[in-house]
Design a protein around this motif. Structure first.
Motif, short mmCIF file in Angstrom:
data_model
loop_
_atom_site.label_atom_id
_atom_site.label_comp_id
_atom_site.label_asym_id
_atom_site.label_seq_id
_atom_site.Cartn_x
_atom_site.Cartn_y
_atom_site.Cartn_z
N VAL A 1 0.81 -1.22 0.00
CA VAL A 1 0.00 0.00 0.00
C VAL A 1 0.85 1.28 0.00
O VAL A 1 0.30 2.38 0.11
CB VAL A 1 -0.98 0.02 1.19
N ASP B 1 2.63 4.03 -1.95
CA ASP B 1 2.50 4.58 -3.29
C ASP B 1 3.70 5.48 -3.60
O ASP B 1 3.90 6.52 -2.95
CB ASP B 1 1.20 5.39 -3.39
N LYS C 1 -1.59 4.24 -0.08
CA LYS C 1 -2.77 4.05 -0.91
C LYS C 1 -3.94 3.65 -0.02
O LYS C 1 -4.00 2.54 0.50
CB LYS C 1 -2.50 2.97 -1.97
N SER C 2 -4.87 4.57 0.16
CA SER C 2 -6.01 4.32 1.03
C SER C 2 -7.10 5.35 0.73
O SER C 2 -6.80 6.49 0.37
CB SER C 2 -5.59 4.43 2.50
N TYR D 1 -2.27 10.10 3.04
CA TYR D 1 -3.13 9.10 2.41
C TYR D 1 -3.68 9.63 1.09
O TYR D 1 -4.15 10.77 1.01
CB TYR D 1 -4.28 8.73 3.34
#
Length: 256
Positions: free
Chosen positions: A47, A49, A87-88, A104
């Motif tokens: 996750v 990025d 990445k969220s 985020y």
């Protein structure tokens, strides 16, 4: 005898508080260790990025701002600024002591933030680190826990330990921890506003960002929600930022 015992108790509490207070260097080191573990876990989950347009924009704003943040560092400890883009879909960003940050993608993508608005969030989080709110939260937590424990001992003789624990927990939460947290958030808003202006980002974007945040969190609006939050209400933030805007705009225009 009773007066003597009171003096001894007060001295013990004061000594405990002094010994418990963490210094900047140790807090920063603990944060760096925790940050590394967090980033490694995020990498393992895939996750982190590093390549999207959103990530590149966030890093660009960060790289432009952190030299100015270093100039505002009055903590006595050099910061090794780092940022990780996660990445969220979550609308979130945070900073740990010593300048360890995360941003985020959902915050940028869902709210369609421009670079000035990214800088508003960036400055706010950098300000938390610069003003050592993490360290103060550690020490404030220690202090309130000591106060709560002493009060718990005193009250338990009257209403029983189980009942007093509940009362002290509520008192500690509302009367001590929550106001301190809102105060820290307000200070971060103010310091961040001037920081973004010094770095060349338009501070007039700040109130607009909180308008977006207010819209995004409209389902949680209301007096009780504002009181129970560790953040000031969005309207209060806007009013305070507008109060400081002439000075911030003058700084921004002065460097153009």
């Amino acid at each position: 005898m009773l007066k003597t015992m009171k003096k001894i108790t007060a001295l013990c509490i004061f000594t405990l508080m002094l010994n418990a207070c963490a210094d900047s260097a140790s807090v920063n080191q603990q944060a760096a260790t925790s940050y590394l573990q967090t980033v490694n876990e995020a990498k393992q989950k895939g996750v982190v990025d590093t390549s999207s347009t959103t990530s590149k924009r966030i890093h660009q704003v960060f790289n432009k701002m952190y030299p100015y943040a270093n100039r505002e560092n009055n903590t006595g400890q050099p910061f090794n600024w780092q940022i990780t883009v996660i990445k969220s879909n979550e609308l979130n960003a945070w900073a740990m002591p010593g300048g360890k940050m995360a941003f985020y993608t959902g915050l940028v993508d869902k709210l369609h933030l421009n670079d000035d608005e990214i800088a508003t969030v960036m400055g706010h989080e950098m300000a938390h680190a610069l003003k050592e709110h993490g360290k103060k939260k550690v020490n404030m937590g220690t202090f309130t826990n000591v106060v709560a424990q002493v009060a718990h001992i005193a009250l338990s003789t009257q209403i029983g330990s189980e009942g007093s624990g509940l009362i002290i927990g509520i008192t500690k939460d509302w009367a001590l921890d929550k106001p301190y947290s809102r105060s820290a958030e307000t200070e971060a808003d103010e310091v961040g506003l001037f920081l973004m202006a010094k770095a060349g980002y338009n501070p007039e974007a700040a109130p607009k960002l909180w308008e977006k945040m207010q819209t995004a969190s409209s389902g949680n609006s209301g007096v009780f929600a504002a009181l129970s939050s560790t953040h000031p209400s969005d309207k209060d933030r806007q009013a305070n930022l507008l109060r400081l805007m002439p000075e911030a705009v003058a700084i921004y225009k002065g460097r153009q």
